[in-house]
Design a protein around this motif. Sequence first.
Motif, PDB file in Angstrom:
ATOM      1  N   GLU A  29       0.765  -1.258  -0.052  1.00 20.81           N
ATOM      2  CA  GLU A  29      -0.001  -0.044   0.117  1.00 20.81           C
ATOM      3  C   GLU A  29       0.752   1.271  -0.096  1.00 20.81           C
ATOM      4  O   GLU A  29       0.667   2.344  -0.441  1.00 20.81           O
ATOM      5  N   GLN A  30       2.029   1.164   0.336  1.00 15.18           N
ATOM      6  CA  GLN A  30       3.103   2.431   0.735  1.00 15.18           C
ATOM      7  C   GLN A  30       3.423   2.860  -0.808  1.00 15.18           C
ATOM      8  O   GLN A  30       3.734   3.851  -1.097  1.00 15.18           O
ATOM      9  N   ASP A  31       3.260   1.787  -1.882  1.00 11.36           N
ATOM     10  CA  ASP A  31       3.585   2.283  -3.225  1.00 11.36           C
ATOM     11  C   ASP A  31       2.544   2.982  -4.126  1.00 11.36           C
ATOM     12  O   ASP A  31       2.832   3.454  -5.003  1.00 11.36           O
ATOM     13  N   ILE A  32       1.425   3.253  -3.367  1.00  8.30           N
ATOM     14  CA  ILE A  32       0.315   3.891  -4.279  1.00  8.30           C
ATOM     15  C   ILE A  32       0.644   5.504  -4.243  1.00  8.30           C
ATOM     16  O   ILE A  32       0.536   5.720  -5.368  1.00  8.30           O
ATOM     17  N   GLY A  33       1.141   5.912  -3.214  1.00  6.43           N
ATOM     18  CA  GLY A  33       1.599   7.339  -3.289  1.00  6.43           C
ATOM     19  C   GLY A  33       0.050   8.189  -3.094  1.00  6.43           C
ATOM     20  O   GLY A  33      -0.738   7.959  -2.465  1.00  6.43           O
ATOM     21  N   ASP A  34      -0.109   9.211  -4.084  1.00  4.93           N
ATOM     22  CA  ASP A  34      -1.499   9.970  -3.975  1.00  4.93           C
ATOM     23  C   ASP A  34      -2.406   9.322  -4.834  1.00  4.93           C
ATOM     24  O   ASP A  34      -2.421   8.544  -5.882  1.00  4.93           O
ATOM     25  N   LEU A  35      -3.614   9.220  -4.039  1.00  7.93           N
ATOM     26  CA  LEU A  35      -4.777   8.336  -4.555  1.00  7.93           C
ATOM     27  C   LEU A  35      -5.838   9.488  -4.706  1.00  7.93           C
ATOM     28  O   LEU A  35      -6.222  10.375  -4.152  1.00  7.93           O
ATOM     29  N   LYS A  36      -6.400   9.447  -6.119  1.00  8.67           N
ATOM     30  CA  LYS A  36      -7.491  10.529  -6.564  1.00  8.67           C
ATOM     31  C   LYS A  36      -8.834   9.930  -6.085  1.00  8.67           C
ATOM     32  O   LYS A  36      -9.021   8.615  -5.712  1.00  8.67           O
ATOM     33  N   LEU A  37      -9.750  10.950  -5.985  1.00  6.87           N
ATOM     34  CA  LEU A  37     -11.198  10.522  -5.642  1.00  6.87           C
ATOM     35  C   LEU A  37     -11.679   9.404  -6.632  1.00  6.87           C
ATOM     36  O   LEU A  37     -11.688   9.666  -7.891  1.00  6.87           O
TER      37      LEU A  37
END
Length: 81
Positions: A29-37
Amino acid sequence: MLLRHATCLSLLISIALASTASAATVGREQDIGDLKLGQRVLVDDGTCPAGQLREVRGAKMTDKGVSRTSSCVPRHGPKTK
C-alpha cells in the motif's frame, strides 16, 4: 457530418473513461502514493484470503485530502477448467 463528429467525440470520451476506471496492481500500500477520488488500486500484499486481492479506493474528500477505504475482492485471472 455533425452526427459523425458527435459519434467520434463520444467514442473518445468513453475510451478515456474506460482507461481511468481500470485498477492498477501494486505489491504494498505504501507504493500507491497520491490516490485520486474514485481511483481503485489492487494491492497484492497477502493480507486477504487465497484468491483475493485488497482493493484500496479513494472514497471521499476531506480537509487533509482523499480518504481511503479497502476491502478484499476476487482476483481476476485466466479461467481454468
